[in-house]
Design a protein around this motif. Structure first.
Motif, mmCIF file in Angstrom:
data_model
loop_
_atom_site.group_PDB
_atom_site.id
_atom_site.type_symbol
_atom_site.label_atom_id
_atom_site.label_comp_id
_atom_site.label_asym_id
_atom_site.label_seq_id
_atom_site.Cartn_x
_atom_site.Cartn_y
_atom_site.Cartn_z
ATOM 1 N N VAL A 145 38.795 15.511 -40.682
ATOM 2 C CA VAL A 145 38.383 16.870 -40.988
ATOM 3 C C VAL A 145 36.975 16.886 -41.566
ATOM 4 O O VAL A 145 36.164 17.757 -41.265
ATOM 5 N N ASP A 146 36.691 15.908 -42.391
ATOM 6 C CA ASP A 146 35.388 15.822 -43.044
ATOM 7 C C ASP A 146 34.678 14.576 -42.526
ATOM 8 O O ASP A 146 34.612 14.367 -41.323
ATOM 9 N N ARG A 147 34.247 13.724 -43.400
ATOM 10 C CA ARG A 147 33.499 12.535 -42.975
ATOM 11 C C ARG A 147 34.351 11.287 -42.916
ATOM 12 O O ARG A 147 33.844 10.202 -42.652
ATOM 13 N N TYR A 148 35.654 11.423 -43.173
ATOM 14 C CA TYR A 148 36.551 10.273 -43.158
ATOM 15 C C TYR A 148 37.518 10.377 -41.976
ATOM 16 O O TYR A 148 37.840 11.468 -41.527
ATOM 17 N N PRO A 149 38.043 9.239 -41.494
ATOM 18 C CA PRO A 149 38.945 9.266 -40.326
ATOM 19 C C PRO A 149 40.302 9.890 -40.623
ATOM 20 O O PRO A 149 41.007 10.284 -39.699
ATOM 21 N N THR A 150 40.699 9.939 -41.892
ATOM 22 C CA THR A 150 41.938 10.610 -42.287
ATOM 23 C C THR A 150 41.610 11.623 -43.381
ATOM 24 O O THR A 150 40.518 11.610 -43.954
ATOM 25 N N SER A 151 42.581 12.486 -43.659
ATOM 26 C CA SER A 151 42.371 13.529 -44.667
ATOM 27 C C SER A 151 43.532 13.549 -45.647
ATOM 28 O O SER A 151 44.693 13.462 -45.245
ATOM 29 N N ARG A 152 43.210 13.660 -46.921
ATOM 30 C CA ARG A 152 44.217 13.609 -47.982
ATOM 31 C C ARG A 152 44.308 14.945 -48.716
ATOM 32 O O ARG A 152 43.296 15.620 -48.941
ATOM 33 N N TYR A 153 45.552 15.262 -49.123
ATOM 34 C CA TYR A 153 45.806 16.510 -49.832
ATOM 35 C C TYR A 153 46.877 16.292 -50.894
ATOM 36 O O TYR A 153 47.695 15.383 -50.781
ATOM 37 N N SER A 154 46.876 17.169 -51.899
ATOM 38 C CA SER A 154 47.845 17.086 -53.003
ATOM 39 C C SER A 154 48.554 18.415 -53.201
ATOM 40 O O SER A 154 47.933 19.483 -53.079
#
Length: 244
Positions: A145-154
C-alpha cells in the motif's frame, strides 16, 4: 446488517442511542447539506424533546446520550467530565502501535471556519488532552500500500480522559499511527486501500462503551456496543474477535 439509528435505552430522564457513521448529531453550518440529523430523528422516534450531552463527529459511530431536559443534560455532562465516567472507543490504525500507552499532548482548537484558519497555529491556545489506549490485535496483509511489500494495521481500544475536538484522530496522527478512513488526519493511500479491498470507506472509529452514574437513580449506567455495518464486517474479514 442494520446500520440505522436506534434507541438502546430510555427512561423519564435520558435517552441513549446508536449513532451510525455519516449522521450529524445536530444541524451544523459546517455541513449544511447533510439531511441525516440524529437529534431530529430521535425526537421524532421517541416523541420527546432532547438535549445533546456530548458529541460524536459525523464519521464516527457508536453510543451517544441525550437528556430529556436542559437540567438533565447539564447533570449528564458533569457525570461525563467526572473521573468515574468511562468513554471507550474502538479504532483501526496504520502500523503496529505500542501494546499500550498514554498520549498526553495538548491540542489547539480545530479551525472550522475561515476566520479561525487565518490565525497562525502558534497563536491558537492549546488545552490539555489525554488519551489512553491498548492494542487488541494486529494484522499484516500481503499488499504493498505504501513503500513496503506488506502492510500492517492494529485494532485498538481507546479511553478518553479529556474530550477535545477530533482528539483521538489528532492524537493517533501525533504518534504516527493515523486512523484508517480519516480524510483529515489519516493517509489517503491506506484509506483508498480499505475502500477498494474491503468495501470499507468509513472512518474506523466507534464509541463502544459509556459508563456513568445515573444522576437521578444514582445507579451505574453501563452500555457496551460493538461496531455495526462495514466496520463489523471488516473485523470478520481480518479475523479480529472482540471477545478474545
Amino acid at each position: 446488517m442494520n446500520n440505522e439509528p436506534e434507541i438502546i435505552f430510555e427512561d423519564d430522564h435520558l435517552l441513549a442511542a446508536f449513532k451510525p457513521d455519516g449522521w450529524l448529531v445536530h444541524r451544523s453550518e459546517i455541513d449544511r447539506n447533510e439531511n441525516r440529523i440524529l437529534l431530529q430523528y430521535l425526537r421524532d422516534l421517541s416523541g420527546h424533546h432532547l438535549y445533546p450531552v456530548h458529541r460524536l463527529d459525523k464519521p464516527t459511530s457508536g453510543i451517544i446520550i441525550f437528556g430529556k431536559s436542559s437540567e438533565m443534560a447539564t447533570l449528564l455532562q458533569q457525570q461525563l467530565e467526572s473521573e468515574n465516567s468511562v468513554k471507550e472507543y474502538l479504532a483501526v490504525c496504520r502500523g503496529y502501535c505500542p501494546e499500550q500507552g498514554v498520549i498526553d499532548y495538548p491540542l489547539p482548537p480545530v479551525a472550522d471556519f475561515k476566520h479561525q484558519r487565518k490565525r497562525p497555529k502558534a497563536d491558537l491556545p492549546r488545552k490539555s488532552a489525554i488519551t489512553l489506549y491498548r492494542r487488541l490485535d494486529t494484522v499484516e496483509l500481503p499488499y504493498e500500500v505504501d513503500r513496503y511489500p506488506t502492510s500492517r494495521y492494529s485494532l485498538v481500544e481507546i479511553q478518553l480522559k479529556t474530550g477535545r475536538r477530533h482528539q483521538i484522530r489528532r492524537h493517533f496522527k501525533h504518534i504516527h499511527h493515523p486512523l484508517i478512513g480519516c480524510p483529515k488526519y489519516g493517509k489517503s493511500s491506506h484509506n483508498r486501500f480499505f475502500a477498494r479491498q474491503y468495501d470499507c470507506a468509513r472512518l474506523l472509529l466507534h464509541a463502544s462503551k459509556l459508563k456513568i452514574m445515573h444522576p437521578i437513580s444514582e445507579t451505574v449506567f453501563d452500555i457496551n456496543m460493538t461496531p455495526r455495518g462495514t466496520f463489523s464486517e471488516l473485523l470478520g474479514k481480518l479475523n479480529w474477535n472482540l471477545t478474545n
